[in-house]
Design a protein around this motif. Structure first.
Motif, PDB file in Angstrom:
ATOM      1  N   ILE A  63       0.851  -1.195   0.000  1.00 57.21           N
ATOM      2  CA  ILE A  63       0.000   0.000   0.000  1.00 57.21           C
ATOM      3  C   ILE A  63       0.886   1.244   0.000  1.00 57.21           C
ATOM      4  O   ILE A  63       1.825   1.329   0.791  1.00 57.21           O
ATOM      5  CB  ILE A  63      -0.878   0.060   1.279  1.00 57.21           C
ATOM      6  CG1 ILE A  63      -1.640  -1.254   1.489  1.00 57.21           C
ATOM      7  CG2 ILE A  63      -1.825   1.250   1.257  1.00 57.21           C
ATOM      8  CD1 ILE A  63      -2.713  -1.530   0.510  1.00 57.21           C
ATOM      9  N   SER A  68       5.337  10.154  -0.095  1.00 52.70           N
ATOM     10  CA  SER A  68       6.159  11.271   0.384  1.00 52.70           C
ATOM     11  C   SER A  68       7.048  10.879   1.561  1.00 52.70           C
ATOM     12  O   SER A  68       7.750  11.722   2.109  1.00 52.70           O
ATOM     13  CB  SER A  68       5.279  12.473   0.759  1.00 52.70           C
ATOM     14  OG  SER A  68       4.439  12.170   1.833  1.00 52.70           O
ATOM     15  N   THR A 130      -1.041  11.681   2.244  1.00 53.76           N
ATOM     16  CA  THR A 130      -2.468  11.384   2.352  1.00 53.76           C
ATOM     17  C   THR A 130      -2.800  11.210   3.841  1.00 53.76           C
ATOM     18  O   THR A 130      -1.887  11.006   4.658  1.00 53.76           O
ATOM     19  CB  THR A 130      -2.788  10.052   1.639  1.00 53.76           C
ATOM     20  OG1 THR A 130      -2.009   9.007   2.258  1.00 53.76           O
ATOM     21  CG2 THR A 130      -2.461  10.113   0.149  1.00 53.76           C
TER      22      THR A 130
HETATM   23  C1  LIG Z   1       8.765  18.223   1.650  1.00 52.17           C
HETATM   24  C2  LIG Z   1       8.282  17.239   2.682  1.00 52.17           C
HETATM   25  C3  LIG Z   1       7.952  17.696   3.951  1.00 52.17           C
HETATM   26  C4  LIG Z   1       7.521  16.790   4.938  1.00 52.17           C
HETATM   27  N1  LIG Z   1       7.184  17.262   6.164  1.00 52.17           N
HETATM   28  C5  LIG Z   1       6.755  16.413   7.120  1.00 52.17           C
HETATM   29  C6  LIG Z   1       6.401  16.884   8.425  1.00 52.17           C
HETATM   30  O1  LIG Z   1       6.435  18.065   8.716  1.00 52.17           O
HETATM   31  N2  LIG Z   1       5.995  15.964   9.335  1.00 52.17           N
HETATM   32  C7  LIG Z   1       5.927  14.631   9.062  1.00 52.17           C
HETATM   33  O2  LIG Z   1       5.530  13.840   9.945  1.00 52.17           O
HETATM   34  N3  LIG Z   1       6.237  14.169   7.815  1.00 52.17           N
HETATM   35  C8  LIG Z   1       6.649  15.003   6.855  1.00 52.17           C
HETATM   36  N4  LIG Z   1       6.974  14.525   5.619  1.00 52.17           N
HETATM   37  C9  LIG Z   1       6.927  13.067   5.354  1.00 52.17           C
HETATM   38  C10 LIG Z   1       5.579  12.558   4.771  1.00 52.17           C
HETATM   39  O3  LIG Z   1       4.904  13.593   4.078  1.00 52.17           O
HETATM   40  C11 LIG Z   1       4.677  12.000   5.855  1.00 52.17           C
HETATM   41  O4  LIG Z   1       5.276  10.894   6.507  1.00 52.17           O
HETATM   42  C12 LIG Z   1       3.313  11.552   5.289  1.00 52.17           C
HETATM   43  O5  LIG Z   1       2.441  11.305   6.351  1.00 52.17           O
HETATM   44  C13 LIG Z   1       3.382  10.306   4.404  1.00 52.17           C
HETATM   45  O6  LIG Z   1       2.141  10.141   3.764  1.00 52.17           O
HETATM   46  P1  LIG Z   1       2.021   9.435   2.337  1.00 52.17           P
HETATM   47  O7  LIG Z   1       0.576   9.375   1.970  1.00 52.17           O
HETATM   48  O8  LIG Z   1       2.894  10.108   1.357  1.00 52.17           O
HETATM   49  O9  LIG Z   1       2.538   7.987   2.690  1.00 52.17           O
HETATM   50  P2  LIG Z   1       3.564   7.084   1.866  1.00 52.17           P
HETATM   51  O10 LIG Z   1       4.897   7.731   1.863  1.00 52.17           O
HETATM   52  O11 LIG Z   1       2.982   6.705   0.559  1.00 52.17           O
HETATM   53  O12 LIG Z   1       3.611   5.791   2.811  1.00 52.17           O
HETATM   54  C14 LIG Z   1       4.182   5.871   4.096  1.00 52.17           C
HETATM   55  C15 LIG Z   1       3.877   4.566   4.833  1.00 52.17           C
HETATM   56  O13 LIG Z   1       2.483   4.483   5.082  1.00 52.17           O
HETATM   57  C16 LIG Z   1       1.917   3.302   4.482  1.00 52.17           C
HETATM   58  N5  LIG Z   1       0.568   3.671   4.023  1.00 52.17           N
HETATM   59  C17 LIG Z   1       0.218   4.750   3.278  1.00 52.17           C
HETATM   60  N6  LIG Z   1      -1.114   4.792   3.138  1.00 52.17           N
HETATM   61  C18 LIG Z   1      -1.613   3.720   3.796  1.00 52.17           C
HETATM   62  C19 LIG Z   1      -2.926   3.222   4.024  1.00 52.17           C
HETATM   63  N7  LIG Z   1      -4.008   3.826   3.545  1.00 52.17           N
HETATM   64  N8  LIG Z   1      -3.067   2.079   4.755  1.00 52.17           N
HETATM   65  C20 LIG Z   1      -1.975   1.452   5.252  1.00 52.17           C
HETATM   66  N9  LIG Z   1      -0.707   1.875   5.074  1.00 52.17           N
HETATM   67  C21 LIG Z   1      -0.537   3.001   4.355  1.00 52.17           C
HETATM   68  C22 LIG Z   1       2.884   2.903   3.397  1.00 52.17           C
HETATM   69  O14 LIG Z   1       2.830   1.515   3.154  1.00 52.17           O
HETATM   70  C23 LIG Z   1       4.222   3.321   4.009  1.00 52.17           C
HETATM   71  O15 LIG Z   1       4.675   2.336   4.904  1.00 52.17           O
HETATM   72  C24 LIG Z   1       7.411  15.413   4.625  1.00 52.17           C
HETATM   73  C25 LIG Z   1       7.721  14.960   3.326  1.00 52.17           C
HETATM   74  C26 LIG Z   1       8.148  15.870   2.374  1.00 52.17           C
HETATM   75  C27 LIG Z   1       8.456  15.372   0.982  1.00 52.17           C
END
Ligand SMILES: Cc1cc2nc3c(=O)[nH]c(=O)nc-3n(C[C@H](O)[C@H](O)[C@H](O)COP(=O)(O)OP(=O)(O)OC[C@H]3O[C@@H](n4cnc5c(N)ncnc54)[C@H](O)[C@@H]3O)c2cc1C
Length: 302
Positions: A63, A68, A130
């Motif tokens: 998933i 990010s 997300t």
């Molecule tokens: C420029 C930048 C700034 C950022 N700033 C922050 C910040 O201030 N604070 C912070 O905490 N993070 C930050 N992040 C990191 C990131 O945005 C977070 O960790 C975010 O919550 C990840 O969400 P995603 O949907 O991109 O998950 P992904 O990166 O796609 O996945 C992350 C993990 O979650 C799992 N996952 C995703 N969706 C689901 C679902 N529906 N069910 C089960 N598992 C799932 C995936 O398998 C993976 O293990 C930043 C990233 C960037 C690029």
């Protein structure tokens, strides 16, 4: 990839939502990662059928949200990547409660909260994930974290069984939840916010956005903070004090603007990023005796 599996998959989900040999660099904010055998973007209704199909054919599945917080290997991913996108992105507001499907972006949910004059999630507006990914990571910033606003989460296990978990059952702590080890997929989250002033909420979000622009290397692809904050330290400061500002391996670099970020400076490979992370970890360990732990999740073949 097994043809029979693909034929069955096409019966479950429209061809426009199935992508074969899909470059994962298009689905990660690092802009890095080789091809996934198959990537699908299901709706909430299609998701259980796809998971069941993968189990029947013994095809591994993973998933992802907005990618990010992911570093996907250069050789890509064998199996099916299930990407939670706007097809699973409904947001419903009822009084001070917001319910959002896992694929809704934090930015969209925060905008909805502001529109409804609800305060409590300003901290999350600029995190590019997300809501599903944010719960898994217990994402946080500027003194707030998802743990503070979630009341419950609807999850599905690998057998298609759905259940509602309370926030306590998620075992949320700093960038951690119990969801990956239990192989739960998040389908929907419910948050409790408070009544506030829409203009003040928008102003706070704008202020935090401005802070990010000033402090973070947003002009380059990255996955945000590459390492977790070690107890009693800041990863970025340790890396800077170890003399690693601007340190580069291939196209990957410790950002000059913020040493806590590894950036894809110039066509970096996943291997460049991995190697750089290893060298940074070793140098910080040698200089300060502190072990850095990756915040970024590794996925696929390297
Ligand atoms: C420029 C930048 C700034 C950022 N700033 C922050 C910040 O201030 N604070 C912070 O905490 N993070 C930050 N992040 C990191 C990131 O945005 C977070 O960790 C975010 O919550 C990840 O969400 P995603 O949907 O991109 O998950 P992904 O990166 O796609 O996945 C992350 C993990 O979650 C799992 N996952 C995703 N969706 C689901 C679902 N529906 N069910 C089960 N598992 C799932 C995936 O398998 C993976 O293990 C930043 C990233 C960037 C690029």
């Amino acid at each position: 990839m097994n043809n029979e599996f693909l034929n069955e998959l096409r019966k479950k989900i429209g061809a426009e939502f199935i992508f074969e040999k899909e470059p994962m660099k298009q689905h990660t904010t690092f802009r890095v990662g080789g091809p996934a055998d198959v990537l699908v973007t299901p709706s909430a209704e299609e998701l259980p059928e796809i998971v069941t199909l993968c189990r029947t054919f013994e095809v591994p599945y993973y998933i992802v949200g907005n990618g990010s917080n992911l570093l996907v290997g250069d050789k890509g991913i064998r199996g099916v990547v299930i990407a939670m996108t706007n097809r699973m992105g409904d947001i419903v507001c009822d009084g001070e409660t917001i319910t959002a499907e896992a694929g809704a972006s934090l930015g969209r949910v925060a905008a909805k909260a502001a529109e409804e004059g609800l305060t409590g999630m300003e901290f999350a507006a600029g995190i590019p994930g997300t809501v599903g990914g944010a719960v898994v990571m217990n994402a946080g910033a500027y003194g707030g974290e998802m743990k503070d606003i979630i009341t419950s989460v609807l999850v599905m296990d690998e057998f298609g069984e759905k259940k509602e978990l309370s926030v306590e059952e998620l075992d949320l702590s700093y960038r951690h939840s119990c969801l990956p080890e239990k192989r739960y997929m998040i389908l929907q989250i419910t948050m409790q916010l408070q009544k506030g002033c829409a203009d003040e909420i928008r102003a706070k979000m704008a202020e935090l956005r401005e802070l990010r622009i000033t402090k973070q290397p947003l002009e380059y692809p990255s996955a945000g903070s590459t390492f977790k904050r070690p107890e009693g330290y800041f990863a970025g400061k340790l890396i800077m004090d170890a003399g690693l500002r601007g340190f580069q391996v291939g196209g990957a670099q410790v950002a000059e603007k913020h040493c806590g970020f590894v950036i894809n400076k110039d066509h970096a490979t996943a291997m460049d990023i991995c190697q750089l992370m290893q060298e940074v970890t070793a140098k910080v360990e040698a200089e300060f005796g502190v072990t850095l732990e990756p915040e970024v999740k590794m996925l696929g073949e390297f």
